[in-house]
Design an enzyme around this catalytic site. Structure first.
Site, mmCIF file in Angstrom:
data_model
loop_
_atom_site.group_PDB
_atom_site.id
_atom_site.type_symbol
_atom_site.label_atom_id
_atom_site.label_comp_id
_atom_site.label_asym_id
_atom_site.label_seq_id
_atom_site.Cartn_x
_atom_site.Cartn_y
_atom_site.Cartn_z
ATOM 1 N N ASN A 8 0.877 -1.173 0.000
ATOM 2 C CA ASN A 8 0.000 0.000 0.000
ATOM 3 C C ASN A 8 0.918 1.228 0.000
ATOM 4 O OD1 ASN A 8 -1.833 2.012 0.446
ATOM 5 N ND2 ASN A 8 -2.399 1.379 2.521
ATOM 6 N N LYS A 10 0.202 4.246 -0.494
ATOM 7 C CA LYS A 10 -0.460 5.467 0.009
ATOM 8 C C LYS A 10 -0.144 6.650 -0.918
ATOM 9 C CE LYS A 10 -0.375 3.492 4.591
ATOM 10 N NZ LYS A 10 -0.344 3.641 6.030
ATOM 11 N N HIS A 91 -9.797 1.587 4.467
ATOM 12 C CA HIS A 91 -8.549 1.783 5.213
ATOM 13 C C HIS A 91 -8.793 2.828 6.302
ATOM 14 C CE1 HIS A 91 -4.481 2.897 6.251
ATOM 15 N NE2 HIS A 91 -4.091 1.749 5.707
ATOM 16 N N GLU A 93 -7.175 5.250 7.296
ATOM 17 C CA GLU A 93 -6.877 6.639 6.900
ATOM 18 C C GLU A 93 -8.046 7.247 6.113
ATOM 19 O OE1 GLU A 93 -3.070 5.797 5.135
ATOM 20 O OE2 GLU A 93 -2.273 5.335 7.126
ATOM 21 N N GLU A 158 -6.157 -4.472 10.636
ATOM 22 C CA GLU A 158 -5.107 -3.475 10.845
ATOM 23 C C GLU A 158 -5.425 -2.634 12.078
ATOM 24 O OE1 GLU A 158 -2.818 -2.352 7.082
ATOM 25 O OE2 GLU A 158 -4.660 -1.201 7.024
ATOM 26 N N GLY A 164 2.064 2.452 10.985
ATOM 27 C CA GLY A 164 3.113 3.461 10.905
ATOM 28 C C GLY A 164 3.772 3.804 12.227
ATOM 29 N N SER A 196 2.750 -1.935 10.628
ATOM 30 C CA SER A 196 4.178 -2.020 10.965
ATOM 31 C C SER A 196 4.817 -3.369 10.630
ATOM 32 C CB SER A 196 4.409 -1.669 12.437
ATOM 33 O OG SER A 196 4.064 -0.315 12.674
HETATM 34 P P1 PGA Z 1 2.454 0.487 7.798
HETATM 35 O O1 PGA Z 1 1.033 0.737 7.120
HETATM 36 O O2 PGA Z 1 2.997 -0.811 7.265
HETATM 37 O O3 PGA Z 1 3.280 1.673 7.401
HETATM 38 O O4 PGA Z 1 2.219 0.419 9.271
HETATM 39 C C1 PGA Z 1 0.133 -0.320 6.904
HETATM 40 C C2 PGA Z 1 -1.123 0.178 6.274
HETATM 41 O O5 PGA Z 1 -1.563 1.300 6.558
HETATM 42 O O6 PGA Z 1 -1.735 -0.535 5.455
#
Ligand code: PGA
Length: 233
Positions: A8, A10, A91, A93, A158, A164, A196
């Site tokens: 992903n 982003k 997601h 976000e 998640e 993150g 992460s």
């Molecule tokens: P990350 O993000 O691996 O940077 O923690 C995962 C995600 O948001 O899908």
């Protein structure tokens, strides 16, 4: 057993970065056969990721409607026409920054299915819910309200507090949560973990019987950090 390794990107990838990444990944001939790799680039980079037999392409979101006067939105039908096979929906976000509710997420997932693609439906509890010990109740409601009526999909667990941050739940918690989610589902559905994931923890996480793959953010931005995750399968 197939393990999905999903990148992903982003809003963090450049045109040049995607080109280097895709060329490098496409040139590799020794990737594990059980790994199903999927790249989810920003919309304008989708085309440049297509056409390679060793990985598929997905989008990071799609519109809740199939066509019409929705300025700025991208429909599932156009993504299908482009060549996407997967679409991430819900997601955290999108839920936090764009106010996507479970109802909207469900609507998007239904459109993705209607177009013959596979939704990657994200759910996950925020930190305060995790700390209060109410994660399962929260996840159950999220799942019930955002799960499309029927159709093959992937579910990505998640935890919001793990995205993150460099923090992950214990392996035991991941395993228990995945079994809990499985118990809520009527049909066999792969459940992947995200939050992460790195080359350092991927092998342990992917080794859990209930984990069908990983959704990777930060560590998916370069081949140096993403390849060790694919090779952990
Ligand atoms: P990350 O993000 O691996 O940077 O923690 C995962 C995600 O948001 O899908």
């Amino acid at each position: 057993m197939t393990k999905y390794i999903i990148a992903n990107w982003k809003m963090r990838m450049t045109k040049a970065g995607a080109k280097t990444f895709v060329q490098g990944l496409a040139a590799l001939r020794d990737l594990p056969k059980e790994a199903s790799t999927i790249l989810c680039p920003p919309f304008p980079l989708i085309e440049s990721c297509l056409g390679h037999p060793s990985f598929d392409v997905g989008a990071q979101t799609s519109g809740a409607f199939l066509q019409g006067p929705y300025t700025g939105e991208v429909s599932a039908s156009l993504l299908k026409e482009m060549g996407c096979k997967y679409v991430i929906v819900g997601h955290s976000e999108r839920r936090v920054h764009y106010g996507e509710t479970n109802g909207v997420v469900k609507q998007k997932a239904q459109k993705v299915l209607q177009e013959g693609m596979t939704p990657i439906l994200c759910i996950g509890e925020p930190l305060e819910i995790y700390k209060s010990g109410q994660a399962n109740t929260y996840l159950q409601q999220q799942l019930q309200e955002s799960l499309p009526e029927e159709g093959p999909l992937l579910i990505a667990y998640e935890p919001v507090w793990a995205i993150g941050t460099g923090e992950t739940p214990s392996l035991e918690t991941i395993e228990k949560t995945h079994y809990f989610l499985t118990s809520l589902l009527k049909t066999q559905t792969p459940i992947i973990y995200g939050g992460s994931v790195t080359g350092d923890n991927a092998k342990d996480i992917l080794g859990l019987p209930s984990v069908s793959g990983v959704l990777v953010g930060g560590a998916s931005l370069s081949l140096e950090t993403f390849l060790p995750i694919i090779r952990s399968v």
